[in-house]
Scaffold this active site. Structure first.
Site, short mmCIF file in Angstrom:
data_model
loop_
_atom_site.label_atom_id
_atom_site.label_comp_id
_atom_site.label_asym_id
_atom_site.label_seq_id
_atom_site.Cartn_x
_atom_site.Cartn_y
_atom_site.Cartn_z
N ASP A 35 0.82 -1.21 0.00
CA ASP A 35 0.00 0.00 0.00
C ASP A 35 0.85 1.26 0.00
OD1 ASP A 35 -2.09 -1.65 0.07
OD2 ASP A 35 -2.77 -1.15 2.11
N TYR A 38 1.93 2.25 -3.39
CA TYR A 38 0.79 2.77 -4.14
C TYR A 38 0.51 4.22 -3.71
CZ TYR A 38 -4.05 3.19 -5.79
OH TYR A 38 -5.20 3.61 -6.39
N ASP A 39 0.50 4.43 -2.41
CA ASP A 39 0.24 5.77 -1.88
C ASP A 39 1.29 6.77 -2.38
OD1 ASP A 39 -1.90 4.75 -0.57
OD2 ASP A 39 -0.93 4.66 1.41
N SER A 84 -34.98 -8.08 -17.95
CA SER A 84 -35.08 -8.73 -16.65
C SER A 84 -34.92 -10.23 -16.85
CB SER A 84 -36.39 -8.39 -15.97
OG SER A 84 -37.45 -8.70 -16.84
N LEU A 85 -34.92 -10.97 -15.77
CA LEU A 85 -34.69 -12.41 -15.86
C LEU A 85 -35.93 -13.18 -15.44
CD1 LEU A 85 -31.18 -12.47 -14.16
CD2 LEU A 85 -31.65 -12.98 -16.56
N GLU A 115 -23.67 -18.35 -13.61
CA GLU A 115 -23.09 -17.26 -12.81
C GLU A 115 -23.83 -17.16 -11.49
OE1 GLU A 115 -23.52 -13.69 -15.16
OE2 GLU A 115 -22.65 -14.63 -16.94
N LYS A 117 -25.87 -15.42 -8.77
CA LYS A 117 -26.76 -14.26 -8.92
C LYS A 117 -26.53 -13.35 -7.72
CE LYS A 117 -31.47 -12.86 -9.83
NZ LYS A 117 -31.70 -12.08 -8.61
N ASP A 119 -26.79 -10.36 -5.14
CA ASP A 119 -27.94 -9.63 -4.61
C ASP A 119 -27.55 -8.17 -4.47
OD1 ASP A 119 -30.47 -9.36 -3.80
OD2 ASP A 119 -30.18 -10.21 -1.80
N ARG A 138 -30.48 0.57 -13.47
CA ARG A 138 -31.34 -0.12 -14.42
C ARG A 138 -32.70 0.58 -14.53
NH1 ARG A 138 -35.21 -4.10 -13.93
NH2 ARG A 138 -35.59 -5.23 -15.85
N TYR A 227 -21.24 -8.47 -16.23
CA TYR A 227 -21.66 -9.75 -16.81
C TYR A 227 -22.25 -9.66 -18.21
CZ TYR A 227 -25.98 -8.11 -14.54
OH TYR A 227 -27.04 -7.36 -14.12
N LYS A 292 -27.03 -18.91 -18.56
CA LYS A 292 -27.09 -18.18 -19.83
C LYS A 292 -26.59 -19.07 -20.94
CE LYS A 292 -26.19 -13.88 -17.46
NZ LYS A 292 -25.31 -12.73 -17.26
N LYS A 316 -33.47 -19.49 -8.28
CA LYS A 316 -33.36 -18.96 -6.93
C LYS A 316 -33.01 -20.05 -5.92
CE LYS A 316 -34.48 -14.69 -7.60
NZ LYS A 316 -35.52 -14.11 -6.80
N CYS A 410 -50.58 -8.91 31.67
CA CYS A 410 -49.85 -8.11 30.67
C CYS A 410 -48.56 -7.59 31.28
CB CYS A 410 -50.71 -6.95 30.20
SG CYS A 410 -49.82 -5.77 29.17
N CYS A 413 -49.07 -3.50 31.66
CA CYS A 413 -50.04 -2.83 32.52
C CYS A 413 -50.62 -3.75 33.59
CB CYS A 413 -51.16 -2.23 31.67
SG CYS A 413 -52.27 -3.48 30.99
N CYS A 428 -54.24 -8.74 25.93
CA CYS A 428 -54.27 -7.96 27.16
C CYS A 428 -55.64 -7.30 27.26
CB CYS A 428 -53.17 -6.90 27.11
SG CYS A 428 -53.42 -5.55 28.27
N CYS A 434 -53.61 0.32 28.89
CA CYS A 434 -52.31 -0.33 28.74
C CYS A 434 -51.35 0.55 27.94
CB CYS A 434 -52.48 -1.68 28.04
SG CYS A 434 -50.93 -2.51 27.70
O1 D41 Z 1 -25.67 -11.44 -10.71
C1 D41 Z 1 -26.70 -10.98 -11.15
N1 D41 Z 1 -27.57 -10.43 -10.31
C2 D41 Z 1 -27.00 -11.04 -12.61
C3 D41 Z 1 -28.06 -10.30 -13.09
C4 D41 Z 1 -26.22 -11.80 -13.50
N2 D41 Z 1 -25.17 -12.53 -13.08
N3 D41 Z 1 -26.52 -11.81 -14.82
C5 D41 Z 1 -27.57 -11.09 -15.31
N4 D41 Z 1 -27.81 -11.13 -16.64
C6 D41 Z 1 -28.81 -10.45 -17.15
C7 D41 Z 1 -29.06 -10.51 -18.62
C8 D41 Z 1 -29.01 -11.93 -19.09
C9 D41 Z 1 -30.39 -9.95 -18.98
C10 D41 Z 1 -28.00 -9.73 -19.31
C11 D41 Z 1 -28.38 -10.31 -14.45
C12 D41 Z 1 -29.44 -9.58 -15.06
N5 D41 Z 1 -29.63 -9.67 -16.40
C13 D41 Z 1 -30.37 -8.72 -14.34
N6 D41 Z 1 -30.17 -8.13 -13.19
C14 D41 Z 1 -31.27 -7.41 -12.88
C15 D41 Z 1 -32.17 -7.55 -13.86
C16 D41 Z 1 -31.61 -8.36 -14.80
#
Ligand code: D41
Length: 675
Positions: A35, A38-39, A84-85, A115, A117, A119, A138, A227, A292, A316, A410, A413, A428, A434
């Site tokens: 570090d 780098y600094d 969206s997915l 991959e 997912k 959060d 997004r 990604y 994917k 999920k 309670c 009271c 109660c 109360c």
């Molecule tokens: O890690 C994630 N949350 C994640 C989200 C991921 N690894 N890949 C993603 N790939 C896509 C597409 C296929 C549509 C490019 C995503 C999301 N979408 C995504 N995250 C929120 C809405 C969609």
């Protein structure tokens, strides 16, 4: 001072060297210099730039943190929508997904990238000629918020791409998140500073990215995994998703190191288990995996269906369960006097939050679980629901557990506790005598969805009641500055803010007012239905049980509860006091009440939407006359899904209920508002 060619070269060399170190440190996680070294480089660059300000460029590593903008974030239209997915909850959903893709492509087997997912929140970053020019959330997938200044502060996002083989114009998508450790450190800091705590890493990441002042964001431990590529200037970046990820990493962007390439549905499911087993050991929160289709030409052939690619699927993880120990059991008195037993637990991190209390629901549940103080238990937390104890691990029961004796009086009271519904509900009998019930009813009255009195939180309500500043909700409107500043930790400024928030709350709607009164069995939907049917409050107060039962969805129990509430003198007194204090709702609601194009329709909201809170969506629907219900049934007309919808989506599919995503929902609302 005019810079010599030598100074220019030195500045360039320093920038390149620092970028390389950033890349090794933040992207590859393999730092090669201490570090201090780098600094030293950073310091030298800063000194040279101070003497030659004309040589400062916006992509210089010294320029990550910009000045605070004047106003809120601008809106950005994504060059290509951020999709969206679709979600899978069971192995069979994954097999279906793979089968449909194979049928469409007429193939025996498909390769996938799996991959984790993350959060966090999806973000798009845009490079022109290798320089970071824009970062956007997004949003609804079509329009997002311009968070460029904040994205620039994230060390894992290069201000300048590495190498030279990147497209001239390049949009990249990824997930901004906070590591478990970063989240804990941030909350520690917040706690010490007396600032608000974040409930989980996802909220902390979202809250940090949406700070107006980039200086604040710069001090938040935000990270980004990339990604996908969005709009690119010249053709595709690569032939497969795996190659896309490699390119991104080569250009200096960070990519999740756990990504895998597999074959077929079985390969996907195996990878799912591998990643699920690693879940707790990973330094960041994940809530599933994303499959994917690996080949880009196959992705293109499959295409999209209503804002979600046919070539990708989120799978999920099940609701999280964790083992912990019961440190104690006690009871809480609710607004209506219901007494709920609560297990105090040794804190555990489960489902993205630290849990130290779990509901035991009612006295019968204690019997059913045979839970004792000292027991080892399994706790579960799914989505937004209150954590609960799933089971007691009897084999691990220590020698000295204690049974919990349900109180007969309670705790607040000392009134007698009465049982209803065959011992399921303990209540109660103290009523407004109360303090606990009074406190809860005042907290409810002030809450966001009721009178929305900002700054009047739990602690303050408790203090106000304990200090005998107020006895009921109407007393709030008689509070004075002097009374407030006499309280602990209340300065004149906060006192003033609170008084003006109280004052503002006087202007409300009849539905909110009815909900705020805290009539047992009257939630927001019922309050809305009452307000729509009885725009005149006095007529409502006079309505008899039969008339009330004529309102859609009000049965005998609810009708009786409303009637009894208005029959009690002390309730009428409080209502009179509130109206005398100036609490009012515009009469236009009478007119509005006829504008109910969605009357008779039932909606269920699930998952979190990007551009509106669930509360807001609910109010919008109710204002159009629709009913919003918590569970999907055959009577449901529409299910509106946001990100991470839960089992409700699966249920909707099963029952053939129409599903709308956020964008469709926004259109739907707009259409019906003007209809
Ligand atoms: O890690 C994630 N949350 C994640 C989200 C991921 N690894 N890949 C993603 N790939 C896509 C597409 C296929 C549509 C490019 C995503 C999301 N979408 C995504 N995250 C929120 C809405 C969609």
């Amino acid at each position: 001072m005019t810079a010599s060619a030598g100074v220019r070269r030195r500045i360039d060399a320093l920038r390149s060297e620092i970028e390389q170190h950033n890349y090794r440190y933040y992207v590859l996680d393999e730092p090669t210099v201490p570090d201090i070294e780098y600094d030293r480089l950073m310091h030298e660059l800063q000194s040279l730039e101070a003497v030659h300000p004309d040589l400062i460029t916006s992509s210089s590593p010294t320029q990550r943190v910009g000045a605070k903008p004047e106003s809120a974030f601008g809106s950005v239209r994504h060059a290509e929508p951020m999709l969206s997915l679709n979600n899978a909850f069971a192995d069979a959903d994954v097999e279906d997904f793979d089968r449909r893709a194979r049928e469409r492509l007429d193939l025996e087997e498909i390769d996938y990238v799996v991959e984790p997912k993350l959060d966090g929140l999806a973000v798009s970053i845009h490079y022109e000629a290798g320089l970071l020019v824009r970062g956007a959330t997004r949003g609804d997938g079509v329009n997002g918020e311009d968070v460029t200044l904040n994205v620039r502060t994230m060390r894992s996002v290069p201000l300048r791409l590495l190498g030279s083989d990147f497209p001239a114009s390049l949009e990249i998508r990824g997930e901004v998140f906070m590591s478990k450790q970063g989240f804990a450190a941030l909350n520690d800091r917040q706690r010490k500073a007396g600032e608000k705590l974040y409930v989980n890493p996802r909220n902390a990441a979202a809250g940090s990215l949406r700070q107006l002042d980039p200086q604040v964001t710069a001090n938040r431990p935000l990270e980004m995994f990339c990604y996908a590529v969005g709009r690119v200037a010249d053709g595709d970046v690569a032939l497969t998703q795996a190659q896309v990820l490699d390119c991104l990493q080569r250009w200096g962007l960070r990519v999740c190191p756990e990504n895998l390439v597999v074959s077929g549905a079985q390969g996907c499911l195996d990878a799912y288990r591998v990643i699920l087993n690693k879940r707790d050991a990973l330094p960041y929160e994940i809530d599933g995996v994303v499959y994917k289709v690996n080949r880009v030409d196959q992705q293109q052939q499959l295409g999209n269906i209503s804002r979600a690619p046919r070539w990708a699927l989120a799978h999920k993880f099940p609701a999280q369960e964790k083992r912990t120990r019961v440190a104690g059991i006690d009871v809480q008195v609710g607004r209506t006097g219901a007494i709920t037993p609560v297990a105090r637990l040794d804190p555990v991190f489960v489902g993205g939050v630290t849990v130290s209390n779990a509901t035991l629901h009612n006295p019968a549940e204690i019997e059913r679980l045979d839970i004792r103080i000292g027991d080892a238990v399994v706790v579960r937390r799914a989505g937004d629901v209150i954590p609960e104890v799933v089971s007691v691990i009897k084999e691990q029961r220590p020698a000295h557990t204690r049974k919990f004796r349900f109180p007969t009086r309670c705790p607040e009271c000392k009134s007698e506790i009465l049982y209803e519904g065959e011992g399921i509900i303990a209540r109660c009998s103290g009523g407004l005598y109360c303090d606990a019930q009074r406190k809860e009813s005042i907290k409810h009255f002030a809450s966001r969805r009721a009178m929305d009195i900002e700054g009047l939180g739990s602690k303050l309500v408790e203090q106000l009641v304990d200090e005998e500043c107020i006895r009921d909700v109407a007393d709030l409107y008689g509070l004075s500055i002097d009374k407030l500043v006499a309280l602990d930790r209340m300065g004149p400024k906060s006192a003033e803010n609170l008084l003006s928030a109280i004052d503002r709350s006087k202007h409300t709607s009849l539905a909110r007012f009815l909900f705020a009164l805290g009539i047992s069995q009257v939630g927001e939907s019922t309050a809305q239905a009452l307000a729509t049917t009885y725009p005149e409050f006095d007529t409502l107060m006079a309505a008899d049980v039969e008339a009330l039962q004529g309102i859609p969805d009000i049965g005998p129990v609810v009708a009786q509860s409303i009637r009894s509430f208005f029959d009690q003198d002390h309730n009428r007194e409080v209502i009179d006091k509130l109206r005398a204090a100036g609490v009012n709702w515009p009469l236009t609601e009478v007119e509005q009440s006829s504008a109910t194009p969605l009357r008779g329709m039932t909606f269920v909201l699930t998952g979190s939407m990007d551009n509106m809170t669930r509360d807001h969506a609910k109010r919008q629907l109710q204002s159009l006359g629709a009913k919003v219900s918590d569970s999907v049934s055959a009577k449901t007309d529409y299910v509106v899904t946001g990100d991470s919808p839960g089992s409700k989506l699966a249920k909707a599919h099963k029952l053939g209920v129409t599903v709308m995503d956020e964008e469709e929902f926004v259109e739907f609302l707009a259409k019906h508002r003007t209809a």
